[in-house]
Design a protein around this motif. Structure first.
Motif, PDB file in Angstrom:
ATOM      1  N   ASP A 412     -31.099 -36.180  26.615  1.00  0.00           N
ATOM      2  CA  ASP A 412     -30.432 -37.335  27.206  1.00  0.00           C
ATOM      3  C   ASP A 412     -31.105 -38.566  26.609  1.00  0.00           C
ATOM      4  OD1 ASP A 412     -28.831 -38.922  28.788  1.00  0.00           O
ATOM      5  OD2 ASP A 412     -29.544 -38.115  30.699  1.00  0.00           O
ATOM      6  N   TYR A 413     -30.464 -39.718  26.762  1.00  0.00           N
ATOM      7  CA  TYR A 413     -30.984 -40.947  26.169  1.00  0.00           C
ATOM      8  C   TYR A 413     -30.874 -42.096  27.159  1.00  0.00           C
ATOM      9  CZ  TYR A 413     -29.819 -38.008  22.179  1.00  0.00           C
ATOM     10  OH  TYR A 413     -29.706 -36.946  21.327  1.00  0.00           O
ATOM     11  N   GLU A 414     -31.931 -42.872  27.273  1.00  0.00           N
ATOM     12  CA  GLU A 414     -31.844 -44.086  28.072  1.00  0.00           C
ATOM     13  C   GLU A 414     -30.773 -44.994  27.483  1.00  0.00           C
ATOM     14  OE1 GLU A 414     -34.789 -47.650  29.740  1.00  0.00           O
ATOM     15  OE2 GLU A 414     -35.608 -46.000  28.536  1.00  0.00           O
ATOM     16  N   ALA A 442     -39.104 -46.896  25.655  1.00  0.00           N
ATOM     17  CA  ALA A 442     -40.543 -47.127  25.538  1.00  0.00           C
ATOM     18  C   ALA A 442     -41.036 -46.941  24.105  1.00  0.00           C
ATOM     19  CB  ALA A 442     -41.307 -46.202  26.477  1.00  0.00           C
ATOM     20  N   THR A 443     -40.358 -46.062  23.365  1.00  0.00           N
ATOM     21  CA  THR A 443     -40.727 -45.835  21.965  1.00  0.00           C
ATOM     22  C   THR A 443     -39.559 -46.118  21.025  1.00  0.00           C
ATOM     23  OG1 THR A 443     -40.210 -43.472  22.262  1.00  0.00           O
ATOM     24  CG2 THR A 443     -42.513 -44.140  22.496  1.00  0.00           C
ATOM     25  N   GLY A 444     -38.577 -46.875  21.493  1.00  0.00           N
ATOM     26  CA  GLY A 444     -37.442 -47.230  20.642  1.00  0.00           C
ATOM     27  C   GLY A 444     -36.468 -46.095  20.411  1.00  0.00           C
ATOM     28  N   ALA A 445     -36.477 -45.085  21.276  1.00  0.00           N
ATOM     29  CA  ALA A 445     -35.620 -43.913  21.087  1.00  0.00           C
ATOM     30  C   ALA A 445     -34.410 -43.929  22.016  1.00  0.00           C
ATOM     31  CB  ALA A 445     -36.433 -42.640  21.312  1.00  0.00           C
ATOM     32  N   GLN A 446     -34.094 -45.086  22.594  1.00  0.00           N
ATOM     33  CA  GLN A 446     -32.951 -45.185  23.497  1.00  0.00           C
ATOM     34  C   GLN A 446     -31.636 -45.179  22.711  1.00  0.00           C
ATOM     35  OE1 GLN A 446     -34.773 -47.694  22.366  1.00  0.00           O
ATOM     36  NE2 GLN A 446     -34.015 -49.708  22.999  1.00  0.00           N
ATOM     37  N   LEU A 447     -30.561 -45.154  23.437  1.00  0.00           N
ATOM     38  CA  LEU A 447     -29.189 -45.152  22.925  1.00  0.00           C
ATOM     39  C   LEU A 447     -28.792 -43.769  22.422  1.00  0.00           C
ATOM     40  CD1 LEU A 447     -29.080 -48.543  20.972  1.00  0.00           C
ATOM     41  CD2 LEU A 447     -28.433 -48.123  23.356  1.00  0.00           C
ATOM     42  N   HIS A 448     -27.514 -43.525  22.417  1.00  0.00           N
ATOM     43  CA  HIS A 448     -26.932 -42.243  22.025  1.00  0.00           C
ATOM     44  C   HIS A 448     -27.498 -41.760  20.689  1.00  0.00           C
ATOM     45  CE1 HIS A 448     -23.729 -39.245  21.939  1.00  0.00           C
ATOM     46  NE2 HIS A 448     -23.458 -39.608  20.706  1.00  0.00           N
ATOM     47  N   CYS A 449     -28.094 -40.583  20.704  1.00  0.00           N
ATOM     48  CA  CYS A 449     -28.660 -39.936  19.505  1.00  0.00           C
ATOM     49  C   CYS A 449     -29.867 -40.662  18.908  1.00  0.00           C
ATOM     50  CB  CYS A 449     -27.597 -39.734  18.425  1.00  0.00           C
ATOM     51  SG  CYS A 449     -26.220 -38.688  18.949  1.00  0.00           S
ATOM     52  N   PRO A 454     -34.747 -41.288  14.642  1.00  0.00           N
ATOM     53  CA  PRO A 454     -34.396 -39.897  14.366  1.00  0.00           C
ATOM     54  C   PRO A 454     -35.599 -38.997  14.111  1.00  0.00           C
ATOM     55  CG  PRO A 454     -33.836 -41.300  12.499  1.00  0.00           C
ATOM     56  CD  PRO A 454     -34.192 -42.208  13.638  1.00  0.00           C
ATOM     57  N   GLN A 455     -36.715 -39.570  13.657  1.00  0.00           N
ATOM     58  CA  GLN A 455     -37.902 -38.739  13.448  1.00  0.00           C
ATOM     59  C   GLN A 455     -38.470 -38.278  14.786  1.00  0.00           C
ATOM     60  OE1 GLN A 455     -40.462 -40.021   9.850  1.00  0.00           O
ATOM     61  NE2 GLN A 455     -39.346 -41.886  10.408  1.00  0.00           N
ATOM     62  N   GLU A 459     -38.730 -34.455  16.140  1.00  0.00           N
ATOM     63  CA  GLU A 459     -39.998 -33.910  16.640  1.00  0.00           C
ATOM     64  C   GLU A 459     -39.791 -33.200  17.971  1.00  0.00           C
ATOM     65  OE1 GLU A 459     -42.742 -37.406  14.563  1.00  0.00           O
ATOM     66  OE2 GLU A 459     -42.452 -37.379  16.742  1.00  0.00           O
ATOM     67  N   VAL A 460     -39.045 -33.827  18.862  1.00  0.00           N
ATOM     68  CA  VAL A 460     -38.776 -33.214  20.158  1.00  0.00           C
ATOM     69  C   VAL A 460     -38.007 -31.912  19.981  1.00  0.00           C
ATOM     70  CG1 VAL A 460     -37.497 -33.481  22.323  1.00  0.00           C
ATOM     71  CG2 VAL A 460     -38.850 -35.391  21.430  1.00  0.00           C
ATOM     72  N   VAL A 461     -36.968 -31.942  19.169  1.00  0.00           N
ATOM     73  CA  VAL A 461     -36.100 -30.772  18.998  1.00  0.00           C
ATOM     74  C   VAL A 461     -36.855 -29.622  18.358  1.00  0.00           C
ATOM     75  CG1 VAL A 461     -34.085 -29.887  17.750  1.00  0.00           C
ATOM     76  CG2 VAL A 461     -33.957 -32.101  18.929  1.00  0.00           C
ATOM     77  N   PHE A 462     -37.569 -29.888  17.283  1.00  0.00           N
ATOM     78  CA  PHE A 462     -38.201 -28.781  16.560  1.00  0.00           C
ATOM     79  C   PHE A 462     -39.480 -28.300  17.230  1.00  0.00           C
ATOM     80  CE2 PHE A 462     -35.121 -29.959  13.407  1.00  0.00           C
ATOM     81  CZ  PHE A 462     -34.804 -28.740  12.821  1.00  0.00           C
TER      82      PHE A 462
END
Length: 472
Positions: A412-414, A442-449, A454-455, A459-462
């Motif tokens: 999910d994404y903020e 908090a780490t710039g990973a918000q918004l869809h996808c 993407p790095q 990291e989370v996925v793998f």
């Protein structure tokens, strides 16, 4: 980042104003295969014939994110290109130069398409005054495929919608050039699927033939192959995994050339891929994972519910009902009566659409209707709303999620713009071993996808995939 785990899950839980009817403050869609919801265009200035974006918006285009363009759809696509720089699929300077050019000339589908198409053309030629080496040519082609993909997304709103297939072919040529120059080059094949085989690109860390875990990467409703490099291939190779990229029905070659639209039975596409992979000596058959990006957060779970050889599943994000990505005013047009639905569409809705909204709907519907795609290329609005709308409606997997038995990660994404609330709903309905991760601002990973990160996304996925499959 929010992390929630449940190794052993419990049982399932579950316009009137026609102008500006498409949501998202003019958002067309996203390059990763998304659908829009949000602020209406009704409050914004009317665009000109080229589908130019409104100059003033009532909401910020991307909350808490870098603003490249004032229009949220263009901005989101620009962020995706910028974020791809981390994996070599774009260059920060090239993207920002294109952004400046577009803003200087006036943001529109025409200026956006023109700027990125020109950039792709430049990269497919030798650099001025130099003779490029193999790696230079290779990564110039990868970046070109990104920029052609950016242009392709908005081509239907430009002055030349009829060049859509030609532009797709330019991006495909760039992608194939990148693949051909890779070492080792990915294995290419056509995997049987109905009357039209699925093109695949099988990436390996080396050509040793060693058996390795393999991830099948599933794109969204309008992404291109270069997006799969950014959201999985590069990360897989870095971790000594194989990665399979493919065009499914409604995607890439199957849509733009073969004219095959989406299917609600995505397992019919994934099962032949698993058959093909398990027949290879360099694939560890017990360690095949499946990921789905954007709308494929619906498609991949559907496939995993029926294809039991999938050892781990990641929905990025979790999507139960793609049809809910459309504004309620659009959804309400659809009735059980085809004639009534299309009569409302053609007499009441189409005449009230602004050029920008019309381009949005053409883009949204083309992966679900060949006649709609061909009409859009001819500069016309499609007249049969009922058929593609029913197909999108049929993608609902609410009643299927409970059949999934493989361990599943739901992302999910903020500030998720397109499917808010659906990832958590999917997580609650899953009865398989499951985990939920929300990427945040908090780490710039918000918004869809997570377009700017993407790095982090990979990291989370793998890390999760490696943890789940290490003992398989």
């Amino acid at each position: 980042m929010t992390y929630l785990s449940s190794d052993r899950a419990s049982g399932p839980t579950r316009r009137t104003a026609l102008a500006g009817i498409v949501g998202g403050a003019g958002a067309a869609l996203t390059a990763a295969g998304c659908t829009s919801s949000g602020t209406s265009l009704a409050s914004a200035p009317t665009p000109d014939r080229t589908g130019s974006a409104p100059a003033v918006l009532t909401v910020g285009p991307t909350p808490g994110a870098m603003t490249l363009f004032k229009n949220p759809s263009f901005n989101f696509n620009g962020l995706l290109a910028l974020g791809a720089s981390g994996y070599g699929a774009a260059e920060v300077g090239e993207v920002l130069t294109a952004v400046n050019t577009i803003n200087k000339s006036g943001l529109s589908a025409q200026s956006y398409t023109q700027a990125f198409r020109k950039l792709g053309d430049q990269l497919m030629k030798a650099p001025q005054g130099g003779k490029p080496g193999r790696e230079t040519t290779r990564f110039r082609a990868l970046r070109a495929s990104q920029y052609y993909g950016q242009a392709l997304f908005f081509i239907l709103g430009s002055d030349d919608p009829g060049s859509e297939e030609q532009l797709y072919r330019a991006g495909r040529k760039a992608w194939d050039t990148f693949c051909r120059l890779s070492d080792p080059a990915p294995v290419t094949a056509n995997v049987p699927y109905g009357r039209t085989p699925l093109p695949v690109w099988f990436f390996r860390p080396d050509a040793s033939g060693e058996r390795r875990p393999t991830v099948i990467l599933t794109n969204g409703s309008d992404g291109q192959n270069v997006d799969m490099w950014t959201y999985g291939v590069a990360a897989a190779l870095e971790r000594d995994w194989n990665a399979l990229v493919y065009d499914g029905p409604g995607q890439g070659q199957l849509l733009f050339e073969d004219r095959v639209v989406f299917t609600p039975r995505w397992e019919t596409a994934v099962t032949p891929l698993v058959d093909w992979l398990t027949a290879r000596p360099d694939v560890e058959a017990s360690k095949i994972a499946l990921t789905g990006l954007s709308m494929a957060g619906d498609l991949a779970p559907r496939a995993a519910a029926f294809e039991k050889r999938i050892a781990a599943l990641v929905a990025m994000p979790g999507v139960l009902t793609p049809w809910l990505g459309f504004p309620s005013e659009i959804r309400e047009i659809l009735t059980p009566d085809k004639a009534k639905t299309n009569n409302t569409w053609n007499k009441d809705v189409v005449p009230a659409l602004s050029p920008s909204d019309a381009a949005t709907l053409k883009k949204r519907m083309e992966p679900f209707s060949v006649p709609a795609m061909l009409d859009a290329r001819a500069g016309k609005m499609f007249t049969d709303f009922y058929t593609p709308a029913k197909l999108i409606e049929s993608l609902d997997i609410t009643d299927v999620v409970g059949r999934i038995t493989t361990p599943t990660l739901v992302l999910d994404y903020e500030d998720e713009q397109f499917y808010p609330g659906q990832p958590r709903q999917m997580f609650e309905k899953l009865t398989a071993p499951k985990d939920y991760v929300k990427l945040t601002a908090a780490t710039g990973a918000q918004l869809h996808c997570s377009p700017m990160a993407p790095q982090q996304h990979c990291e989370v996925v793998f890390d999760w995939l490696e943890g789940k499959l290490s003992g398989s």
